[in-house]
Motif scaffolding. Structure first.
Motif, PDB file in Angstrom:
ATOM      1  N   ALA A   1     -19.175   7.450 -25.814  1.00 13.88           N
ATOM      2  CA  ALA A   1     -20.060   6.178 -25.991  1.00 13.88           C
ATOM      3  C   ALA A   1     -19.367   5.043 -25.574  1.00 13.88           C
ATOM      4  O   ALA A   1     -20.015   3.815 -25.202  1.00 13.88           O
ATOM      5  N   ASP A   2     -17.955   4.979 -25.415  1.00 14.30           N
ATOM      6  CA  ASP A   2     -17.345   3.777 -24.994  1.00 14.30           C
ATOM      7  C   ASP A   2     -16.598   3.924 -23.701  1.00 14.30           C
ATOM      8  O   ASP A   2     -16.027   3.166 -23.159  1.00 14.30           O
ATOM      9  N   LEU A   3     -17.039   4.883 -22.799  1.00 12.21           N
ATOM     10  CA  LEU A   3     -16.395   5.263 -21.685  1.00 12.21           C
ATOM     11  C   LEU A   3     -16.689   4.049 -20.438  1.00 12.21           C
ATOM     12  O   LEU A   3     -15.874   3.557 -19.717  1.00 12.21           O
ATOM     13  N   ASP A   4     -18.011   3.589 -20.445  1.00 14.49           N
ATOM     14  CA  ASP A   4     -18.487   2.739 -19.576  1.00 14.49           C
ATOM     15  C   ASP A   4     -17.647   1.266 -19.876  1.00 14.49           C
ATOM     16  O   ASP A   4     -17.476   0.723 -18.756  1.00 14.49           O
ATOM     17  N   ASN A   5     -17.566   1.178 -21.231  1.00 13.97           N
ATOM     18  CA  ASN A   5     -17.054  -0.241 -21.651  1.00 13.97           C
ATOM     19  C   ASN A   5     -15.513  -0.178 -21.079  1.00 13.97           C
ATOM     20  O   ASN A   5     -14.765  -0.984 -20.866  1.00 13.97           O
ATOM     21  N   TRP A   6     -15.023   1.040 -21.254  1.00 14.84           N
ATOM     22  CA  TRP A   6     -13.528   0.993 -20.791  1.00 14.84           C
ATOM     23  C   TRP A   6     -13.223   0.571 -19.540  1.00 14.84           C
ATOM     24  O   TRP A   6     -12.505  -0.099 -19.209  1.00 14.84           O
ATOM     25  N   LEU A   7     -14.394   0.984 -18.648  1.00 17.51           N
ATOM     26  CA  LEU A   7     -14.012   0.263 -17.029  1.00 17.51           C
ATOM     27  C   LEU A   7     -14.349  -0.892 -17.046  1.00 17.51           C
ATOM     28  O   LEU A   7     -13.735  -1.686 -16.140  1.00 17.51           O
ATOM     29  N   GLN A   8     -15.490  -1.334 -17.922  1.00 13.99           N
ATOM     30  CA  GLN A   8     -15.884  -2.778 -17.680  1.00 13.99           C
ATOM     31  C   GLN A   8     -14.610  -3.504 -18.021  1.00 13.99           C
ATOM     32  O   GLN A   8     -14.286  -4.818 -17.477  1.00 13.99           O
ATOM     33  N   ARG A   9     -13.700  -3.339 -19.133  1.00 16.22           N
ATOM     34  CA  ARG A   9     -12.559  -4.082 -19.421  1.00 16.22           C
ATOM     35  C   ARG A   9     -11.758  -4.039 -18.299  1.00 16.22           C
ATOM     36  O   ARG A   9     -10.465  -4.759 -18.485  1.00 16.22           O
ATOM     37  N   ARG A  10     -11.662  -3.274 -17.034  1.00 23.64           N
ATOM     38  CA  ARG A  10     -10.726  -3.270 -16.114  1.00 23.64           C
ATOM     39  C   ARG A  10     -11.113  -4.120 -15.203  1.00 23.64           C
ATOM     40  O   ARG A  10     -10.607  -4.090 -13.629  1.00 23.64           O
ATOM     41  N   ALA A  11     -12.379  -4.908 -15.449  1.00 29.07           N
ATOM     42  CA  ALA A  11     -13.076  -5.758 -14.233  1.00 29.07           C
ATOM     43  C   ALA A  11     -13.223  -7.219 -14.982  1.00 29.07           C
ATOM     44  O   ALA A  11     -13.302  -7.481 -16.189  1.00 29.07           O
TER      45      ALA A  11
ATOM     46  N   SER B   1      -8.735  -9.450 -19.288  1.00 30.92           N
ATOM     47  CA  SER B   1      -7.957 -10.463 -19.935  1.00 30.92           C
ATOM     48  C   SER B   1      -6.453  -9.560 -20.264  1.00 30.92           C
ATOM     49  O   SER B   1      -6.493  -8.451 -20.470  1.00 30.92           O
ATOM     50  N   ALA B   2      -5.361 -10.474 -19.929  1.00 25.18           N
ATOM     51  CA  ALA B   2      -4.089  -9.821 -19.842  1.00 25.18           C
ATOM     52  C   ALA B   2      -3.806  -9.165 -21.474  1.00 25.18           C
ATOM     53  O   ALA B   2      -3.378  -7.860 -21.304  1.00 25.18           O
ATOM     54  N   PRO B   3      -4.077  -9.551 -22.593  1.00 21.79           N
ATOM     55  CA  PRO B   3      -3.713  -9.039 -23.632  1.00 21.79           C
ATOM     56  C   PRO B   3      -4.688  -7.690 -24.037  1.00 21.79           C
ATOM     57  O   PRO B   3      -4.119  -6.629 -24.490  1.00 21.79           O
ATOM     58  N   LYS B   4      -5.995  -7.637 -23.690  1.00 22.83           N
ATOM     59  CA  LYS B   4      -6.639  -6.543 -23.664  1.00 22.83           C
ATOM     60  C   LYS B   4      -6.117  -5.428 -22.720  1.00 22.83           C
ATOM     61  O   LYS B   4      -6.666  -4.301 -23.042  1.00 22.83           O
ATOM     62  N   ASN B   5      -5.614  -5.871 -21.793  1.00 19.05           N
ATOM     63  CA  ASN B   5      -5.492  -4.737 -20.552  1.00 19.05           C
ATOM     64  C   ASN B   5      -3.705  -4.485 -20.516  1.00 19.05           C
ATOM     65  O   ASN B   5      -3.422  -3.995 -19.505  1.00 19.05           O
ATOM     66  N   SER B   6      -3.254  -4.989 -21.389  1.00 16.98           N
ATOM     67  CA  SER B   6      -1.717  -4.940 -21.286  1.00 16.98           C
ATOM     68  C   SER B   6      -1.203  -3.531 -21.177  1.00 16.98           C
ATOM     69  O   SER B   6       0.031  -3.459 -20.756  1.00 16.98           O
ATOM     70  N   GLU B   7      -1.855  -2.769 -21.767  1.00 14.21           N
ATOM     71  CA  GLU B   7      -1.363  -1.173 -21.573  1.00 14.21           C
ATOM     72  C   GLU B   7      -1.403  -0.606 -20.238  1.00 14.21           C
ATOM     73  O   GLU B   7      -0.512   0.147 -20.155  1.00 14.21           O
ATOM     74  N   ASP B   8      -2.131  -1.043 -19.408  1.00 12.41           N
ATOM     75  CA  ASP B   8      -2.185  -0.822 -17.972  1.00 12.41           C
ATOM     76  C   ASP B   8      -0.937  -1.542 -16.828  1.00 12.41           C
ATOM     77  O   ASP B   8      -0.945  -1.202 -15.894  1.00 12.41           O
ATOM     78  N   LYS B   9      -0.472  -2.507 -17.814  1.00  9.01           N
ATOM     79  CA  LYS B   9       0.340  -3.437 -16.856  1.00  9.01           C
ATOM     80  C   LYS B   9      -0.229  -4.214 -15.598  1.00  9.01           C
ATOM     81  O   LYS B   9       0.412  -4.209 -14.469  1.00  9.01           O
TER      82      LYS B   9
ATOM     83  N   SER C   1      -2.520  -7.026 -13.407  1.00  3.90           N
ATOM     84  CA  SER C   1      -2.714  -8.313 -13.215  1.00  3.90           C
ATOM     85  C   SER C   1      -4.352  -8.347 -12.992  1.00  3.90           C
ATOM     86  O   SER C   1      -4.955  -7.142 -12.953  1.00  3.90           O
ATOM     87  N   ARG C   2      -4.743  -9.579 -12.818  1.00  5.49           N
ATOM     88  CA  ARG C   2      -6.143  -9.749 -12.602  1.00  5.49           C
ATOM     89  C   ARG C   2      -6.815  -8.864 -11.345  1.00  5.49           C
ATOM     90  O   ARG C   2      -6.042  -8.714 -10.372  1.00  5.49           O
ATOM     91  N   PRO C   3      -7.922  -8.143 -11.792  1.00  5.98           N
ATOM     92  CA  PRO C   3      -8.353  -7.191 -10.977  1.00  5.98           C
ATOM     93  C   PRO C   3      -8.924  -7.648  -9.679  1.00  5.98           C
ATOM     94  O   PRO C   3      -9.182  -7.000  -8.668  1.00  5.98           O
ATOM     95  N   GLY C   4      -9.648  -8.822  -9.540  1.00  6.38           N
ATOM     96  CA  GLY C   4     -10.179  -9.353  -8.285  1.00  6.38           C
ATOM     97  C   GLY C   4     -11.627  -8.497  -8.064  1.00  6.38           C
ATOM     98  O   GLY C   4     -12.098  -8.910  -7.107  1.00  6.38           O
TER      99      GLY C   4
ATOM    100  N   ASP D   1      -7.887 -11.135  -1.816  1.00  3.20           N
ATOM    101  CA  ASP D   1      -6.380 -10.643  -2.092  1.00  3.20           C
ATOM    102  C   ASP D   1      -6.045  -9.872  -3.264  1.00  3.20           C
ATOM    103  O   ASP D   1      -5.130  -8.759  -3.178  1.00  3.20           O
ATOM    104  N   THR D   2      -6.426 -10.629  -4.294  1.00  2.00           N
ATOM    105  CA  THR D   2      -6.132  -9.811  -5.559  1.00  2.00           C
ATOM    106  C   THR D   2      -6.601  -8.201  -5.761  1.00  2.00           C
ATOM    107  O   THR D   2      -6.052  -7.412  -6.165  1.00  2.00           O
ATOM    108  N   PHE D   3      -7.780  -8.245  -5.006  1.00  2.00           N
ATOM    109  CA  PHE D   3      -8.417  -6.874  -5.238  1.00  2.00           C
ATOM    110  C   PHE D   3      -7.975  -6.004  -4.187  1.00  2.00           C
ATOM    111  O   PHE D   3      -7.620  -4.787  -4.505  1.00  2.00           O
ATOM    112  N   GLY D   4      -7.125  -6.490  -3.005  1.00  3.48           N
ATOM    113  CA  GLY D   4      -6.494  -5.657  -2.294  1.00  3.48           C
ATOM    114  C   GLY D   4      -5.183  -4.904  -3.174  1.00  3.48           C
ATOM    115  O   GLY D   4      -4.978  -3.935  -2.836  1.00  3.48           O
ATOM    116  N   LYS D   5      -4.674  -5.718  -3.815  1.00 10.32           N
ATOM    117  CA  LYS D   5      -3.631  -5.424  -4.495  1.00 10.32           C
ATOM    118  C   LYS D   5      -3.897  -4.510  -5.710  1.00 10.32           C
ATOM    119  O   LYS D   5      -3.455  -3.572  -5.842  1.00 10.32           O
TER     120      LYS D   5
END
Length: 285
Positions: A184-194, A199-207, A209-212, A255-259
Motif C-alpha cells: 500500500a505504500d509503494l507509490d509513496n516510496w517513489l514519491q518520497r524520492r521526488a 528532504s534529506a532526513p527522510k531520504n538519508s538512507e539513499d545518500k 541529493s536533491r532529485p531535480g 542540472d540536478t536531474f542529470g546527476k
C-alpha cells in the motif's frame, strides 16, 4: 556516459539448453559478468584472453583505482568497489523482458566505456547478438515532461518506533535492518524520492541529493521479487523486493536531474535496481 544494450537469448523451448535463462536467474552472476566489461589496464595487459579467474579488484568501474600502491587503500575501496556511480564512474543496469520473443534486454548505463568483447569473450553463448553501445549524454530543460521507467528496491530501515504490516512493533531481531515496503505504500516510496516531499532526513538512507524532478503520475506499478545467490547453495539465496514503476515526471532542475539520472535511485543497484530511463512524452499534452 555510455548506454549499452545486451540482447539475451533466454530460449522458449524447455527441451533445449537455455544458458541465458539460467544466467539471468541469479543477479549476483549477472552483475559479476557486467563488471568484467570494465577491466583495469593491468588486468587486460596480463590476461588479454580472460583465462585467469575473476577477481573483483581487477574490474572496478572506476578506472585507475587500482593503480594505488597502498594495500590499506585497496581494502577500503574494495568494500564498495562498485558503489560509486555518476557521470564518470560506475554503472547501472536493468533487465527488461521482451514478452513473447523468448529474449530479454539488459540496459547498461556507465560512466566509462565498457569493453563487452572482453567481458563476453568466454561466454558469447549468453548473447543473442553482439552488444550495442553508444555515447549517452542527455540534456534536459526546466519543466520538461518525460515518461519514465525504473526498477526499484523499495525498502525501509526498521527503528524502535517502526510498525510491521499488522501495525505491531517489530521483533527486536529486525531493529536496524531493512525490510520491504508494504504494498500500500509503494507509490509513496517513489514519491518520497521526488520533489516536493523529498528532504534529506527522510531520504538519508539513499545518500541522495536533491532529485531535480517531481512526479506527475505513476501509470503502472508491478511488484515481485528477484533472487541472488553468491555461494550457489540453498543457504546463500536471498530474495529482494522488486517494483517496476512507469509514469510521467517533470524536470524541476535540469542540472540536478542529470546527476540523479547518472547516480540512480534507491538501494540495490548491484542487482539491477535504480536505473531511471526517460523518454520524451508523446503525444504532447
Amino acid at each position: 556516459m555510455y548506454l549499452s544494450c545486451l540482447l539475451i537469448d533466454v530460449g522458449s523451448n524447455p527441451d533445449r539448453p537455455r544458458p541465458g535463462r539460467l544466467w539471468l536467474r541469479n543477479l549476483y552472476r549477472v552483475h559479476q559478468r557486467l563488471c568484467m566489461a570494465f577491466p583495469s589496464a593491468e588486468r587486460k595487459d596480463k590476461d588479454p584472453q580472460f583465462l585467469d579467474p575473476y577477481r573483483p579488484m581487477d574490474f572496478s568501474g572506476e578506472q585507475g583505482l587500482f593503480t594505488e600502491s597502498s594495500t590499506e587503500i585497496h581494502k577500503v575501496k574494495l568494500k564498495d568497489v562498485h558503489t560509486p556511480r555518476d557521470g564518470n564512474q560506475g554503472f547501472l543496469y536493468r533487465i527488461d523482458p521482451q514478452l513473447g520473443s523468448g529474449r530479454a534486454v539488459i540496459l547498461v548505463q556507465s560512466g566509462v566505456k565498457p569493453d563487452w568483447d572482453y567481458a563476453f569473450q568466454n561466454a558469447r553463448h549468453l548473447l543473442a547478438v553482439p552488444a550495442e553501445l553508444k555515447p549517452f549524454n542527455p540534456r534536459f530543460q526546466l519543466n520538461q515532461r518525460l515518461r519514465f521507467r525504473i526498477l526499484a528496491n523499495p525498502v525501509r530501515k526498521v527503528s524502535s518506533r517502526s510498525l510491521d504490516f499488522a501495525g505491531k512493533p517489530f521483533d527486536e531481531r529486525w531493529k536496524g535492518k531493512e525490510v520491504p515496503v508494504p504494498t500500500a505504500d509503494l507509490d509513496n516510496w517513489l514519491q518520497r524520492r521526488a520533489e516536493p516531499v523529498w528532504s534529506a532526513p527522510k531520504n538519508s538512507e539513499d545518500k541522495q541529493s536533491r532529485p531535480g524532478f517531481r512526479l506527475v503520475e505513476i501509470t503502472n506499478t508491478q511488484s515481485g521479487y528477484i533472487y541472488v545467490n553468491k555461494r550457489l547453495d540453498r543457504n546463500g539465496a536471498r530474495r529482494l523486493r522488486s517494483v517496476r514503476y512507469e509514469g510521467i515526471l517533470v524536470v524541476t532542475d535540469a542540472d540536478t536531474f542529470g546527476k540523479t539520472l547518472a547516480r540512480g535511485i534507491g538501494p540495490g543497484k548491484a542487482f539491477g535496481f535504480g536505473l531511471l530511463s526517460v523518454t520524451s512524452e508523446f503525444p504532447p499534452p
